[in-house]
Design a protein around this motif. Structure first.
Motif, mmCIF file in Angstrom:
data_model
loop_
_atom_site.group_PDB
_atom_site.id
_atom_site.type_symbol
_atom_site.label_atom_id
_atom_site.label_comp_id
_atom_site.label_asym_id
_atom_site.label_seq_id
_atom_site.Cartn_x
_atom_site.Cartn_y
_atom_site.Cartn_z
ATOM 1 N N GLY A 1 44.024 52.379 41.874
ATOM 2 C CA GLY A 1 44.801 50.947 42.054
ATOM 3 C C GLY A 1 45.239 50.181 42.306
ATOM 4 O O GLY A 1 43.947 50.278 42.859
ATOM 5 N N LEU A 2 45.619 49.743 41.602
ATOM 6 C CA LEU A 2 44.904 47.742 41.227
ATOM 7 C C LEU A 2 45.729 47.803 42.625
ATOM 8 O O LEU A 2 44.385 46.407 43.140
ATOM 9 N N SER A 3 45.684 47.458 43.818
ATOM 10 C CA SER A 3 45.295 46.405 44.846
ATOM 11 C C SER A 3 43.892 46.900 45.206
ATOM 12 O O SER A 3 43.373 46.667 45.858
ATOM 13 N N ARG A 4 43.877 48.122 45.816
ATOM 14 C CA ARG A 4 42.053 48.342 45.693
ATOM 15 C C ARG A 4 41.135 48.133 44.823
ATOM 16 O O ARG A 4 40.020 47.444 45.386
ATOM 17 N N GLN B 1 49.046 43.078 31.783
ATOM 18 C CA GLN B 1 49.052 41.536 31.574
ATOM 19 C C GLN B 1 48.293 41.194 32.628
ATOM 20 O O GLN B 1 47.543 40.525 33.190
ATOM 21 N N GLY B 2 48.915 41.262 33.961
ATOM 22 C CA GLY B 2 48.315 40.720 35.412
ATOM 23 C C GLY B 2 47.089 41.244 34.879
ATOM 24 O O GLY B 2 45.560 40.344 35.207
ATOM 25 N N LEU B 3 46.466 42.795 34.320
ATOM 26 C CA LEU B 3 44.744 42.807 34.955
ATOM 27 C C LEU B 3 44.582 42.009 33.563
ATOM 28 O O LEU B 3 43.033 41.699 33.516
ATOM 29 N N ALA B 4 44.747 42.253 32.237
ATOM 30 C CA ALA B 4 43.922 42.013 31.224
ATOM 31 C C ALA B 4 43.951 40.471 30.778
ATOM 32 O O ALA B 4 42.903 39.798 31.035
ATOM 33 N N ASP B 5 44.929 39.246 32.014
ATOM 34 C CA ASP B 5 44.948 37.753 31.948
ATOM 35 C C ASP B 5 43.708 37.592 33.084
ATOM 36 O O ASP B 5 42.962 36.562 32.558
ATOM 37 N N PHE B 6 44.088 38.380 33.592
ATOM 38 C CA PHE B 6 41.963 38.351 34.639
ATOM 39 C C PHE B 6 41.069 38.616 33.879
ATOM 40 O O PHE B 6 39.990 37.890 34.224
ATOM 41 N N LEU B 7 40.498 39.715 33.528
ATOM 42 C CA LEU B 7 39.658 40.328 32.676
ATOM 43 C C LEU B 7 39.069 39.233 31.609
ATOM 44 O O LEU B 7 38.201 38.995 30.861
ATOM 45 N N ARG B 8 40.035 39.156 30.689
ATOM 46 C CA ARG B 8 39.794 38.610 29.433
ATOM 47 C C ARG B 8 38.267 37.135 28.842
ATOM 48 O O ARG B 8 37.721 37.084 28.518
ATOM 49 N N PRO B 9 39.167 36.178 30.501
ATOM 50 C CA PRO B 9 38.169 35.485 29.527
ATOM 51 C C PRO B 9 37.359 35.685 31.111
ATOM 52 O O PRO B 9 35.711 34.793 29.943
ATOM 53 N N PRO C 1 43.955 45.613 21.500
ATOM 54 C CA PRO C 1 43.511 44.179 22.669
ATOM 55 C C PRO C 1 43.604 44.985 23.431
ATOM 56 O O PRO C 1 44.791 46.156 24.479
ATOM 57 N N LEU C 2 42.522 44.600 24.732
ATOM 58 C CA LEU C 2 42.500 44.959 25.728
ATOM 59 C C LEU C 2 44.616 45.382 26.889
ATOM 60 O O LEU C 2 44.786 46.393 27.631
ATOM 61 N N GLU C 3 45.503 44.120 26.497
ATOM 62 C CA GLU C 3 47.147 44.693 27.024
ATOM 63 C C GLU C 3 47.478 45.888 26.687
ATOM 64 O O GLU C 3 48.184 46.962 27.328
ATOM 65 N N ARG C 4 47.399 45.544 24.850
ATOM 66 C CA ARG C 4 47.742 47.455 24.589
ATOM 67 C C ARG C 4 46.955 47.932 24.945
ATOM 68 O O ARG C 4 47.848 49.364 25.063
ATOM 69 N N LEU C 5 46.007 47.942 24.984
ATOM 70 C CA LEU C 5 45.016 49.585 25.090
ATOM 71 C C LEU C 5 45.945 49.921 26.867
ATOM 72 O O LEU C 5 45.373 50.751 27.706
ATOM 73 N N LEU C 6 45.725 49.269 27.692
ATOM 74 C CA LEU C 6 45.976 49.631 29.038
ATOM 75 C C LEU C 6 47.409 50.145 29.421
ATOM 76 O O LEU C 6 47.695 51.112 29.891
ATOM 77 N N VAL C 7 48.665 49.681 29.008
ATOM 78 C CA VAL C 7 50.086 50.185 27.928
ATOM 79 C C VAL C 7 49.852 51.489 27.671
ATOM 80 O O VAL C 7 50.493 52.700 28.298
ATOM 81 N N ASN D 1 49.237 53.990 30.569
ATOM 82 C CA ASN D 1 50.252 54.099 30.882
ATOM 83 C C ASN D 1 50.451 52.880 31.820
ATOM 84 O O ASN D 1 51.284 53.381 33.009
ATOM 85 N N PHE D 2 49.754 51.885 32.159
ATOM 86 C CA PHE D 2 49.807 50.423 32.687
ATOM 87 C C PHE D 2 51.985 49.553 33.047
ATOM 88 O O PHE D 2 51.938 50.251 31.078
ATOM 89 N N THR D 3 52.155 49.827 33.966
ATOM 90 C CA THR D 3 53.633 48.926 33.064
ATOM 91 C C THR D 3 52.815 47.533 32.888
ATOM 92 O O THR D 3 51.633 47.467 32.934
ATOM 93 N N GLU D 4 54.492 46.588 32.018
ATOM 94 C CA GLU D 4 53.828 45.458 30.793
ATOM 95 C C GLU D 4 53.431 44.413 32.287
ATOM 96 O O GLU D 4 51.788 44.200 31.690
ATOM 97 N N PRO D 5 53.822 44.271 33.801
ATOM 98 C CA PRO D 5 53.415 43.228 34.416
ATOM 99 C C PRO D 5 51.636 43.526 34.861
ATOM 100 O O PRO D 5 50.835 42.575 34.691
#
Ligand code: ATP
Ligand code: MG
Ligand code: MG
Length: 398
Positions: A124-127, A368-376, A351-357, A361-365
């Motif tokens: 879970g993302l909050s954890r 995107q949040g996780l991918a934007d954090f990890l990619r850099p 790409p990361l974001e597409r992989l997650l979705v 089965n991640f939701t788009e937002p």
């Protein structure tokens, strides 16, 4: 294992350091050591006792770990930087030789166990964010304040911290430590020794009791299994295992890190720095979020594990800049002069974001949040990666 130069075979009730520490139960082991839950009879608390293998190289490694952990403890008097605290160290003579022993604070389950308890589905993302914050505080301290590179960051080497600590008052917490292997009958004066089986049983029961109190955090993991909410439980963790860590100014080994968490610059032999830990950190964060390893390279027909690893990285993160690809001592083995892999010609970009979705089965937002954090952090150019301090400022974590 348990031979000359190898592990020390401890038993519950065994005493160490002139009798001060009493072994309770084996907590885990690695290539270098066995780790025991022990009771500190001087300060009445539970501790972890790492008993190193006795051969010279292992002893040397343990002394190096002690040096680093001492610096870590010295720079953090309030023990708030999320790195395991060294409490004591000594030598113990056993049938297999002299063993260097490290006494550290007793921590809970590893993140690996947490991931497994959650049946490889992600926690879970909050954890994930809570754990990321904890680990980043530790990394920032090691990197910026001390100049230490951990070089082996992975879920196994990050342990959860208990929120309740019965070691403060073991009697009231209902836990009686094993103190003796024998008892003396106070009337007859005869000595009765506990059977091995009985000691083991007691130790097991004791640890189960601690777990319920969430000290081992087996408790937390078990609750997660039952799908109960962990909202009230503040997950914190600490970085352990400094057996391979080094000072940023004197890197020794060329090949560092555990395969799946290994940075590209290490694979191509281009040297490494603090940013190599950041790469491992990002791999670990992905694994916590999805329950699966980000890069799991295999040897394939006509190509090595290294080449497969580089290919997997590029499929997720895009092509490696030519300048970086050609910068290592092993670059010529893997890349042609255009900066393309020699033996793996066709890459399937995902790409990361597409992989997650699509795969997790991640939701788009969320994706995107996780991918934007990890990619850099997963930048092929080590100097471009954000530092731990930079990451801590990222609004995604707050
Ligand atoms: P490696 O082969 O990974 O280098 P190692 O011999 O250096 O291992 P550690 O990684 O330090 O040993 O510890 C081995 C295991 O013991 C850990 O993965 C963990 O399960 C357990 N452990 C270590 N330290 C503690 C602690 N402070 N509290 C609780 N458990 C611990
Ligand atoms: Mg380890
Ligand atoms: Mg180690």
């Amino acid at each position: 294992g348990y031979r000359k130069g190898g592990y020390h075979a401890a038993r519950p009730g065994d005493r160490f350091a002139g009798g001060r520490f009493v072994a309770q139960r084996k907590l885990g082991w690695g290539n270098f050591s066995t780790v025991w839950l022990a009771y500190d009879t001087l300060l009445n608390r539970f501790v972890a006792l790492k008993i190193q293998k006795s051969a010279r190289d292992y002893a040397q490694a343990a002394l190096h770990e002690i040096e680093l952990l001492s610096a870590i403890a010295k720079g953090d008097p309030t023990n708030s930087k999320n790195v395991v605290r060294l409490l004591d160290h000594f030598k113990h003579a056993g049938p297999n030789g002299q063993h260097v022993c490290l006494v550290t604070e007793f921590l809970g389950d590893s993140l690996l166990r947490l991931i497994r308890y959650n049946r490889n589905k992600g926690i879970g993302l909050s954890r994930v964010k809570e754990i990321c914050r904890s680990v980043l505080v530790g990394l920032d301290y090691l990197h910026r304040e001390l100049g230490i590179i951990h070089t082996d960051l992975k879920p196994e080497n990050v342990l959860l911290v208990s929120t309740i600590n019965p070691s403060k008052d073991p009697v009231r917490s209902g836990f009686t430590p094993i103190l003796e292997r024998t008892v003396t009958n106070q009337y007859s004066g005869s000595v009765i020794s506990f059977s091995e089986k009985m000691l083991k049983m007691r130790a097991r029961r004791a640890v189960a009791k601690i777990s319920q109190r969430r000290v081992s955090l087996g408790g937390v993991a078990a609750e997660m299994e039952k799908d109960r909410s962990l909202d009230g439980v503040n997950l914190k963790c600490k970085i352990v295992d400094f057996g391979n860590a080094c000072w940023g100014s004197q890197q020794l080994a060329g090949e560092i890190q555990t395969r799946q968490y290994r940075a590209p610059e290490v694979i191509i032999g281009a040297g490494y720095s603090y940013s190599a830990d950041m790469w491992s950190f990002a791999c670990m964060a992905f694994e916590l979020a999805t329950g699966e390893v980000l890069f799991a390279p295999k040897t394939c027909q006509g190509c090595s594990e290294d080449e497969d690893h580089l290919a997997l990285m590029m499929e997720t993160l895009g092509k490696m800049p030519k300048k970086i690809a050609s910068s290592g001592t092993r670059s010529k083995d893997y890349f042609d002069r255009h900066g393309d892999l020699k033996r793996i010609r066709r890459l399937k970009f995902w790409p990361l974001e597409r992989l997650l979705v699509q795969r997790y089965n991640f939701t788009e937002p969320d994706a995107q949040g996780l991918a934007d954090f990890l990619r850099p952090i997963l930048d092929f150019t080590p100097e471009n990666r954000p530092t731990a301090a930079d990451c801590l400022k990222n609004p995604w974590l707050n």
